[in-house]
Design a protein around this motif. Structure first.
Motif, PDB file in Angstrom:
ATOM      1  N   ALA A   9       0.833  -1.206   0.000  1.00  0.00           N
ATOM      2  CA  ALA A   9       0.000   0.000   0.000  1.00  0.00           C
ATOM      3  C   ALA A   9       0.865   1.252   0.000  1.00  0.00           C
ATOM      4  CB  ALA A   9      -0.917   0.008   1.210  1.00  0.00           C
ATOM      5  N   ARG A  12      -2.949   4.408   2.685  1.00  0.00           N
ATOM      6  CA  ARG A  12      -3.959   3.646   3.426  1.00  0.00           C
ATOM      7  C   ARG A  12      -4.844   4.631   4.194  1.00  0.00           C
ATOM      8  NH1 ARG A  12      -4.068  -1.686   4.506  1.00  0.00           N
ATOM      9  NH2 ARG A  12      -1.876  -1.883   3.857  1.00  0.00           N
ATOM     10  N   VAL A  32      -7.457   1.646   0.172  1.00  0.00           N
ATOM     11  CA  VAL A  32      -6.047   1.287   0.082  1.00  0.00           C
ATOM     12  C   VAL A  32      -5.621   1.475  -1.367  1.00  0.00           C
ATOM     13  CG1 VAL A  32      -4.323  -0.533   0.307  1.00  0.00           C
ATOM     14  CG2 VAL A  32      -6.198  -0.383   1.969  1.00  0.00           C
ATOM     15  N   PRO A  34      -2.771   0.730  -3.998  1.00  0.00           N
ATOM     16  CA  PRO A  34      -1.571  -0.087  -4.189  1.00  0.00           C
ATOM     17  C   PRO A  34      -0.451   0.696  -4.852  1.00  0.00           C
ATOM     18  CG  PRO A  34      -3.253  -0.661  -5.803  1.00  0.00           C
ATOM     19  CD  PRO A  34      -3.883   0.323  -4.854  1.00  0.00           C
ATOM     20  N   THR A 188       3.326   5.743  -7.606  1.00  0.00           N
ATOM     21  CA  THR A 188       1.883   5.632  -7.411  1.00  0.00           C
ATOM     22  C   THR A 188       1.232   6.956  -7.780  1.00  0.00           C
ATOM     23  OG1 THR A 188       2.272   4.106  -5.589  1.00  0.00           O
ATOM     24  CG2 THR A 188       0.075   5.089  -5.732  1.00  0.00           C
TER      25      THR A 188
END
Length: 245
Positions: A9, A12, A32, A34, A188
């Motif tokens: 994660a 979160r 969450v 990833p 991310t």
């Protein structure tokens, strides 16, 4: 509806709630994100998308719940922000500074960083505009500078709020390619956009937010199976109709 993933994660969110006066903006939000994927937050106006992003950035303090960025809790040590690149919808750069001065100012806030990623300056052919005061730049040129700043410090998490607003088709394509390259390196991305085709092109995960509550989180393919719709625009519309039925 939720989606369990075995990927580590990056972000979160647990039981996050926020109220402004009598208005409950976020209510027990759990999510969450990833690592190394693009997650799009979608939903109608006033769904709580901007407030959730501001909570992640530490600009708004939740009334309840917990947020962790790469395992670091938000609200204690602000050092976690060094791993985040943020592209707001229309960055309020100082009007009298030039583009060069804005970049120097931003770099001065990270005195220990010697190498930066200014690749987008070259891709956008932005260099000739950087010597001009911000007040003289077009909205599209400001948005290009906004994108440069978001990626400047090689962040692990990039938050993009309506990133292609005001960009011409070529600049929009360049930015999307930059996002794809970033995720290939494990970055991310959290994305908000009203342009469904943009989300379809970039996102692998979808978080559907309505009235401050999560009503769906999963992969794009799971969303299609859940709604029976192949196009994201139609799938989101079906989820919204289900909410008012």
């Amino acid at each position: 509806m939720s989606h369990a993933t075995t990927a580590p994660a990056a972000l979160r969110i647990s039981g996050v709630a926020k109220r402004f006066g009598k208005l409950q903006v976020l209510e027990s939000v759990d999510s969450v994100l990833p690592e190394g994927r693009v997650t799009a937050i979608v939903g109608p106006n006033a769904a709580g998308k901007s407030t959730l992003i501001k909570c992640v950035l530490g600009l708004v303090r939740p009334d309840a719940g917990r947020i962790e960025v790469f395992g670091e809790p938000v609200g204690t040590d602000p050092a976690y922000r060094a791993r985040i690149g943020y592209m707001p919808q229309g960055a309020p750069f100082p009007e009298n500074l030039t583009g060069h001065e804005v970049l120097r100012l931003v770099r001065s806030l990270r005195p220990g960083v010697t190498e930066v990623d200014d690749d987008l300056v070259h891709r956008f052919a932005l260099a000739p505009e950087l010597g001009k005061p911000i007040r003289t730049l077009s909205g599209g040129t400001r948005q290009k500078l906004n994108a440069v700043v978001a990626f400047l410090f090689r962040p692990s998490l990039v938050i993009l709020d309506e990133p292609t607003a005001g960009l011409d088709p070529l600049a929009s394509s360049i930015l999307k390619e930059k996002v794809r390259e970033a995720t290939e390196r494990g970055v991310t991305v959290l994305l908000t956009s009203h342009i469904m085709s943009e989300i379809e092109a970039l996102a692998s995960e979808v978080l559907f937010l309505v009235e401050g509550k999560v009503h769906f989180q999963g992969t794009m393919e799971q969303l299609r199976r859940t709604t029976g719709e192949q196009r994201l625009e139609h799938a989101v519309a079906r989820l919204m109709r289900a909410r008012v039925a």
